[in-house]
Design a protein around this motif. Structure first.
Motif, PDB file in Angstrom:
ATOM      1  N   VAL A  61       0.827  -1.200   0.000  1.00 12.36           N
ATOM      2  CA  VAL A  61       0.000   0.000   0.000  1.00 12.36           C
ATOM      3  C   VAL A  61       0.869   1.261   0.000  1.00 12.36           C
ATOM      4  CG1 VAL A  61      -1.639   1.359   1.372  1.00 12.36           C
ATOM      5  CG2 VAL A  61      -1.989  -1.114   1.075  1.00 12.36           C
ATOM      6  N   HIS A  62       1.948   1.231   0.801  1.00 11.82           N
ATOM      7  CA  HIS A  62       2.832   2.388   0.905  1.00 11.82           C
ATOM      8  C   HIS A  62       3.881   2.439  -0.199  1.00 11.82           C
ATOM      9  CE1 HIS A  62       0.980   3.295   4.674  1.00 11.82           C
ATOM     10  NE2 HIS A  62       1.547   2.305   5.349  1.00 11.82           N
ATOM     11  N   GLY A  63       3.929   1.416  -1.068  1.00 12.47           N
ATOM     12  CA  GLY A  63       4.954   1.388  -2.106  1.00 12.47           C
ATOM     13  C   GLY A  63       6.339   1.125  -1.565  1.00 12.47           C
ATOM     14  N   LEU A  64       6.434   0.303  -0.517  1.00 15.76           N
ATOM     15  CA  LEU A  64       7.718   0.026   0.139  1.00 15.76           C
ATOM     16  C   LEU A  64       8.094  -1.452   0.046  1.00 15.76           C
ATOM     17  CD1 LEU A  64       7.154   2.162   3.387  1.00 15.76           C
ATOM     18  CD2 LEU A  64       8.595   2.757   1.437  1.00 15.76           C
ATOM     19  N   GLN A  65       7.621  -2.152  -0.993  1.00 16.13           N
ATOM     20  CA  GLN A  65       7.907  -3.581  -1.101  1.00 16.13           C
ATOM     21  C   GLN A  65       9.418  -3.835  -1.187  1.00 16.13           C
ATOM     22  OE1 GLN A  65       5.960  -1.732  -3.224  1.00 16.13           O
ATOM     23  NE2 GLN A  65       4.477  -3.039  -4.283  1.00 16.13           N
ATOM     24  N   PHE A  66       9.796  -5.028  -0.778  1.00 16.26           N
ATOM     25  CA  PHE A  66      11.196  -5.438  -0.878  1.00 16.26           C
ATOM     26  C   PHE A  66      11.528  -5.720  -2.344  1.00 16.26           C
ATOM     27  CE2 PHE A  66      10.514  -5.961   3.559  1.00 16.26           C
ATOM     28  CZ  PHE A  66      11.761  -5.851   4.159  1.00 16.26           C
ATOM     29  N   ALA A  67      12.620  -5.132  -2.836  1.00 21.08           N
ATOM     30  CA  ALA A  67      13.067  -5.382  -4.203  1.00 21.08           C
ATOM     31  C   ALA A  67      13.739  -6.754  -4.293  1.00 21.08           C
ATOM     32  CB  ALA A  67      14.036  -4.293  -4.650  1.00 21.08           C
ATOM     33  N   HIS A  68      13.916  -7.254  -5.521  1.00 24.05           N
ATOM     34  CA  HIS A  68      14.494  -8.583  -5.732  1.00 24.05           C
ATOM     35  C   HIS A  68      15.862  -8.711  -5.075  1.00 24.05           C
ATOM     36  CE1 HIS A  68      15.356 -12.382  -7.745  1.00 24.05           C
ATOM     37  NE2 HIS A  68      16.549 -11.885  -8.073  1.00 24.05           N
ATOM     38  N   GLU A  69      16.668  -7.640  -5.184  1.00 21.86           N
ATOM     39  CA  GLU A  69      18.029  -7.731  -4.654  1.00 21.86           C
ATOM     40  C   GLU A  69      18.075  -7.683  -3.131  1.00 21.86           C
ATOM     41  OE1 GLU A  69      17.121  -3.518  -6.033  1.00 21.86           O
ATOM     42  OE2 GLU A  69      16.938  -5.571  -6.800  1.00 21.86           O
ATOM     43  N   GLU A  70      16.942  -7.352  -2.487  1.00 22.47           N
ATOM     44  CA  GLU A  70      16.908  -7.300  -1.028  1.00 22.47           C
ATOM     45  C   GLU A  70      16.495  -8.623  -0.398  1.00 22.47           C
ATOM     46  OE1 GLU A  70      15.575  -3.061   0.492  1.00 22.47           O
ATOM     47  OE2 GLU A  70      14.216  -3.760  -1.063  1.00 22.47           O
TER      48      GLU A  70
END
Length: 647
Positions: free
Chosen positions: A315-324
């Motif tokens: 919702v906040h646009g703070l998803q974990f990226a692939h490299e994380e």
């Protein structure tokens, strides 16, 4: 009758043009005191004050009947050195809320439930009068039982007859016969132990505090403030509330304009309210991500589920990226470079256990309840053993050594420390309800009590943290304000680091209103004595005039240099970027501060008796005299009679 702020007189007790006492407003007069005393038998009137009224005021003062003097209020704005303010603060009466304001209390998990809510008026009754004893039986049944016993005159079987006739239990009748039951019990200790919801102003998250005092502030003009989310609170215009711009009085925040009985707001304001889950706040979630915390760690910190955090990260646009993703450095996926493969469906026992753990019990979408939890079973077993435990210890608390009507069975070694002893009868001991609460106040108190009974006991691990969601304050717009007239008002004094509490869902300050160095930069205003006094040889709390042995010039030079260095350090810390709330820690007690003090007449006379006294600090006496000089013309008869009694 209210003195407008624009016409308020100002006195300068220290003669330096900085320290001042200003009369902000007042409500009532000598006639109101007389009417308050006579209203109970219909003797109040609008007639002018006469000799009979003056004699009544003299009688009330002489016999210390204080309540009629509590319906009149005087508000001062005081600019004084901090060390003078600290002398006066013990006797201040703060700005106020009406009795219908609901104060938020929470359970051990930080959650509020309806049965914990108390209005300010209820708290005041409990604080001053106590509350009905939990063992108090209906008067008619008690009278029936005691009547049967009197008629029996010691006859065998009289107790059983009284029990049958009254419908009360054997123990209840025996307690009334022995005189151990009282109608009301003192509730101050209970109120002090209740967990008050307060705001940690550093983190913006709600925590718990405790009440130190509950005060009646007399009748004052009050205004109802309504917010966009439906919350409303009735208060005096000088009560401080937490706004999106920091702490402000209600009048300042709204730009309150009063014309007769009409109140309007001239500026937009947002009050901070409670109830926002931290994961709904983007700033908080972004801070957790910046600290490198995983989804599960954030969920544990917020007190919610893993899936809830995943949802709100999106919702906040703070998803974990692939490299994380949490793969070790140099990890190669097993299917890299492969194509057209078909993964064999082979399950190891560890794989099957993981599937069962993920889909069984409460995690299953087919879950419809189940057997009692281990904790619930332990609680049930402990309650079943309680009678045997109390008999073992002769119904005597093993902490305070007293026999109390309410006893609990307590685990010497707590359940969290050693599950194997949770169902051990020898691990149980009798304690009273008050001691039980104090024992469980912290891990250290649990260990201390356990070692009283067994010096060799060792508690392994850490006590589980309270469960429950973490809540964050958030701003809501004020949409309306209206004048409700003059009503009885109350206030709380809060103990602890955070001087605030939640009333009707709105964050408000406790009683004393003082300028805050957390929100504004402190001005370079220093009090310097015109002359220095010597320590009294026979009284460590008093001083005497200089007999010529003090080097006044040297003392003044030391004072000035100390101030120069302290305020210079404060300014340098601000220049370096240190927050105001920490930088102010180097400022001395001679710094001038500003406060609002509201007294009812009774508390003002009590304050003057203590602070305009030969044993009080000289500078504090000057401020007390200034307050008396401003208040005496408003209540001339009361002050005249009071002074005659104190000559």
């Amino acid at each position: 009758m209210t003195t407008p702020a624009a016409l308020s007189p100002t006195l300068f007790p220290l003669g330096d043009g900085i320290g001042s006492v200003a009369l902000v407003q007042h409500v009532g007069d000598d006639k109101m005191i007389v009417n308050a005393a006579r209203v109970s038998f219909g003797g109040d009137s609008d007639a002018p004050l006469n000799d009979r009224d003056e004699k009544l005021i003299r009688y009330l003062l002489r016999h210390q009947h204080g309540s009629p003097f509590e319906h009149n209020l005087i508000t001062f704005k005081v600019v004084c050195p901090i060390f003078v303010d600290r002398q006066m603060v013990r006797h201040r009466v703060g700005t106020c809320l009406t009795g219908d304001a609901v104060v938020t209390f929470v359970n051990t998990n930080g959650e509020t439930v309806p049965k914990l809510r108390k209005t300010v008026a209820e708290l005041y009754r409990m604080w001053t009068q106590g509350e009905a004893h939990s063992l108090t039986a209906p008067p008619a049944q008690v009278a029936t039982a005691l009547g049967v016993l009197r008629e029996a005159d010691g006859r065998y079987g009289a107790l059983a007859e009284a029990i049958r006739a009254s419908g009360l239990s054997r123990n209840t009748v025996k307690r009334y016969v022995s005189g151990h039951i009282v109608g009301h019990r003192n509730s101050r200790k209970r109120i002090r132990n209740m967990r008050l919801r307060v705001l940690n102003e550093d983190t913006g998250l709600f925590t718990t505090g405790h009440i130190a005092d509950v005060m009646y502030q007399g009748e004052q003009p009050v205004y109802r403030v309504m917010l966009a989310d439906g919350k409303a609170l009735t208060m005096t215009p000088h009560h401080r509330v937490l706004t999106s711009q920091g702490w402000q009085t209600m009048g300042e925040a709204l730009g309150l304009e009063i014309q007769g009985k009409t109140a309007t707001m001239s500026r937009e304001a947002f009050f901070m309210v409670n109830g926002l889950d931290v994961y709904r706040d983007r700033e908080w979630m972004a801070a957790q991500r910046a600290q490198g915390r995983s989804v599960q760690q954030i969920a544990d910190e917020a007190g919610c589920s893993y899936h809830t955090i995943r949802k709100w990260l999106k919702v906040h646009g703070l998803q974990f990226a692939h490299e994380e993703r949490a793969f070790p450095s140099g990890h190669t996926p097993w299917n890299r470079g492969k194509s057209g493969y078909r993964a064999p469906r082979v399950f190891t026992e560890e794989h099957r256990a993981a599937i069962r753990a993920a889909r069984s019990g409460e995690r299953s979408n087919f879950w419809k309840g189940g057997v009692s939890s281990e904790r619930a079973n332990i609680n049930r077993w402990t309650w079943e053993q309680s009678r045997r435990v109390h008999e073992k210890f002769q119904f005597t608390c093993q902490s305070c050594g007293e026999r109390r009507p309410e006893l609990h069975a307590h685990h010497i070694v707590p359940v969290w420390a050693d599950r194997s002893l949770a169902l051990s009868f020898d691990n149980l001991v009798t304690v009273c309800a008050d001691c039980h609460r104090n024992i469980h106040r912290s891990q250290a108190s649990e260990l201390a009590f356990a070692r009283q009974l067994n010096p060799d006991v060792i508690l392994n691990g850490e006590r589980p943290k309270p469960r429950g969601r973490k809540l964050k304050a958030h701003p809501v717009k004020v949409v309306k304000v209206e004048y409700l007239g003059i009503q009885p008002t109350y206030d709380l004094e809060v103990a602890g680091d955070w001087q605030n509490f939640v009333a009707n869902g709105i964050v408000v300050h406790n009683s004393k209103n003082e300028i805050s160095g957390r929100y504004v930069e402190m001005q370079e205003r220093n009090f310097t004595p015109t002359s220095f006094r010597k320590q009294a040889p026979s009284n460590r709390q008093a001083s005497v005039e200089d007999d010529g042995t003090l080097d006044q010039a040297a003392a003044a030079a030391v004072w000035a240099e100390a101030w120069r260095q302290a305020f210079g350090a404060y300014q340098e810390l601000l220049r370096l970027g240190v927050t105001r709330e920490q930088a102010r820690g180097v400022l001395p007690l001679s710094l001038y501060t500003e406060s609002y003090y509201t007294f009812n007449v009774r508390s003002l006379l009590h304050f003057l008796g203590l602070r305009d006294h030969e044993g009080a600090q000289y500078e504090t006496r000057l401020y007390a005299r200034a307050m008396a000089e401003l208040a005496e013309p408003l209540f001339p008869v009361t002050f005249r009679e009071w002074r005659e009694l104190h000559v």
